[in-house]
Enzyme design. Structure first.
Site, PDB file in Angstrom:
ATOM      1  N   GLY A 225      37.715 -19.613  63.144  1.00 40.56           N
ATOM      2  CA  GLY A 225      36.451 -18.885  63.093  1.00 40.56           C
ATOM      3  C   GLY A 225      35.448 -19.207  64.161  1.00 40.56           C
ATOM      4  O   GLY A 225      34.434 -18.509  64.297  1.00 40.56           O
ATOM      5  N   GLY A 261      41.744 -19.407  66.650  1.00 39.22           N
ATOM      6  CA  GLY A 261      42.492 -18.354  67.324  1.00 39.22           C
ATOM      7  C   GLY A 261      41.674 -17.893  68.526  1.00 39.22           C
ATOM      8  O   GLY A 261      41.931 -18.262  69.674  1.00 39.22           O
ATOM      9  N   TYR A 302      35.384  -2.276  65.203  1.00 40.81           N
ATOM     10  CA  TYR A 302      34.228  -3.114  64.835  1.00 40.81           C
ATOM     11  C   TYR A 302      32.987  -2.786  65.659  1.00 40.81           C
ATOM     12  O   TYR A 302      32.018  -3.529  65.592  1.00 40.81           O
ATOM     13  CB  TYR A 302      34.529  -4.597  65.088  1.00 40.81           C
ATOM     14  N   CYS A 328      43.776  11.168  71.082  1.00 39.33           N
ATOM     15  CA  CYS A 328      43.076  12.310  70.494  1.00 39.33           C
ATOM     16  C   CYS A 328      42.266  11.912  69.267  1.00 39.33           C
ATOM     17  O   CYS A 328      42.616  12.260  68.133  1.00 39.33           O
ATOM     18  CB  CYS A 328      44.086  13.388  70.143  1.00 39.33           C
ATOM     19  N   GLU A 329      41.234  11.147  69.481  1.00 40.44           N
ATOM     20  CA  GLU A 329      40.305  10.721  68.433  1.00 40.44           C
ATOM     21  C   GLU A 329      38.953  10.543  69.096  1.00 40.44           C
ATOM     22  O   GLU A 329      38.885   9.909  70.157  1.00 40.44           O
ATOM     23  CB  GLU A 329      40.694   9.333  67.880  1.00 40.44           C
TER      24      GLU A 329
END
Ligand code: LLP
Length: 403
Positions: A225, A261, A302, A328-329
């Site tokens: 985190g 990470g 996000y 296509c979005e």
């Protein structure tokens, strides 16, 4: 300085580039911060699971935090020893639990009473004792994006303290369970220390109350985190992070396990994309590039910010533009209202901080092959994943085509 123009010519675009030397620095800074105690940094494979990246961390001495048996196998293949591998996740299948026990990894992070029951039953079938740790949910607000917040009871992760205590007692009394650790992870991209300290304190108190009933644990697993700088956010220095945790562990003789990470891999990664066209719709300026949400979904999912670098000198005034891909979005964008100079076909843009949750969250949407991945080490570049071809994309379907 990374020569993105050369890399784009050599490997084509869109392209992921990882600077392994940067990742080494991050690993060493965090390891150093914990040097007052025994510690295990277990790299969260999900952040960037390319085998060569994982092997790099393996060589530095890292362990691995895995959330599927696939990740466990990846970690092993990359050279991480089994005694440094953890298996976390809220929904492990029976077969995954079985394999993890057979592979004899360090421990399984258990996330519910029901799961504990399955682990015990499977260990019994195998005639083994499964090492476990319990993921507790300390009900602390980590103050991060709601999609990556995990430490509140309203999130699906972990178990409350009361249930955890019952589970430890069950485990201690079982011939097939060996409780060795305690785990918490309150969220990702954390930039405030206080919630981490508070959570660690709650969990350390829990350890003390378990010790009082003769349950001794060896591993204090603080999850991952630790946030990074995407833009100009204030982040937590590794030293302060470690001190906050060491501070609450006074009097407890435990090995600290940490599952970073993003901190290890994000800022060593770049996503290189080529400009296809400029277009203006009314007042709105768009830069259409060859990379898209299927390559890097964080902006779409996000509303995440990634710094954009224009490669080379460009003339002209910067004006705000949306950087969009060919998918296509309407949600297919890599940046919104980003100040950019006039651009032309063939110009290169580089999105920074793309080494974590970039390639790994990619998909083949719109029958787009995933990008190639390249690493740079000691100034030398090498390919670590080929660009996917059309043949790769249809390989699992082709045989089922009927005449
Ligand atoms: N340990 C556990 C149990 C986790 O769930 C995670 C991340 C980590 C460690 C590593 O967290 P890190 O150090 O990377 O923050 N896709 C999102 C991030 C999802 C994180 C999920 N869990 C993003 O792109 O921001």
């Amino acid at each position: 300085m990374i020569d993105f123009r050369y890399l784009a010519q050599r490997y084509s675009t869109p392209l992921y580039v990882y600077d392994l030397d940067h990742m080494t620095k991050q690993y060493e800074a965090l390891k150093e911060a914990f040097k007052a105690r025994k510690s295990l940094l277990a790299y969260a494979i999900k952040a960037n699971s390319n085998l060569s990246v994982v092997r790099h961390f393996a060589r530095l001495g890292s362990g691995a935090d895995c959330v599927s048996i696939g990740e466990v196998k990846r970690a092993l293949l990359a050279g991480i020893p089994k005694y440094k591998i953890l298996f976390s996740g809220v929904g492990k299948k029976d077969e995954e639990i079985r394999e993890a026990i057979e592979l004899d990894i360090l421990y399984i992070n258990v996330e519910s009473e029901a799961e504990l029951g399955r682990v015990e039953a499977i260990a019994k079938e195998l005639g083994k004792e499964a090492r476990i740790s319990i993921r507790v949910n300390p009900n602390v607000d980590p103050k991060t994006h709601p999609y990556i917040s995990t430490g509140l009871h309203e999130n699906k992760f972990g178990v409350d303290m009361e249930s955890a205590k019952r589970m430890y007692i069950t485990a201690k009394n079982s011939d097939n369970l060996d409780p060795v650790g305690i785990h918490f992870h309150i969220g990702s991209q954390l930039t405030e220390l206080e919630p981490i300290r508070e959570a660690a304190e709650i969990v350390a108190d829990m350890v003390r109350s378990l010790n009082a009933i003769d349950i001794e644990l060896k591993f204090f697993d603080v999850g991952g985190g630790l946030g990074i700088r995407y833009d100009d956010e204030e982040t937590i220095a590794p030293y302060d992070y470690a001190q906050a945790i060491l501070g609450v562990l006074k009097g407890l003789d435990m090995t600290i396990v940490c599952e970073p990470g993003r901190f290890l891999s994000a800022n060593g990664g770049y996503f290189v994309t080529k400009v296809l066209y400029e277009k203006i719709n009314g007042e709105k300026r768009f830069v259409v590039v060859d990379g898209a949400m299927n390559d890097l979904i964080r902006p779409s999912l996000y509303n995440a910010y990634h710094k954009v670098e224009v490669v080379g000198e460009k003339e002209g005034e910067k004006t705000p533009a949306d950087i969009v891909g060919p998918v296509c979005e309407s949600g297919d964008f890599l940046a919104k209202n980003y100040p950019l100079p006039p651009l032309e076909h063939g110009d290169l843009l580089v999105l920074h901080s793309a080494g974590a949750y970039g390639f790994g969250m990619g998909s083949n949407y719109n029958t787009r092959g995933r990008s190639a991945e390249v690493v740079i080490e000691n100034g030398k570049d090498r390919l670590v994943r080929k660009r996917e071809t059309f043949e790769d994309l249809i390989a699992l379907e082709k045989e089922f085509l009927e005449d």
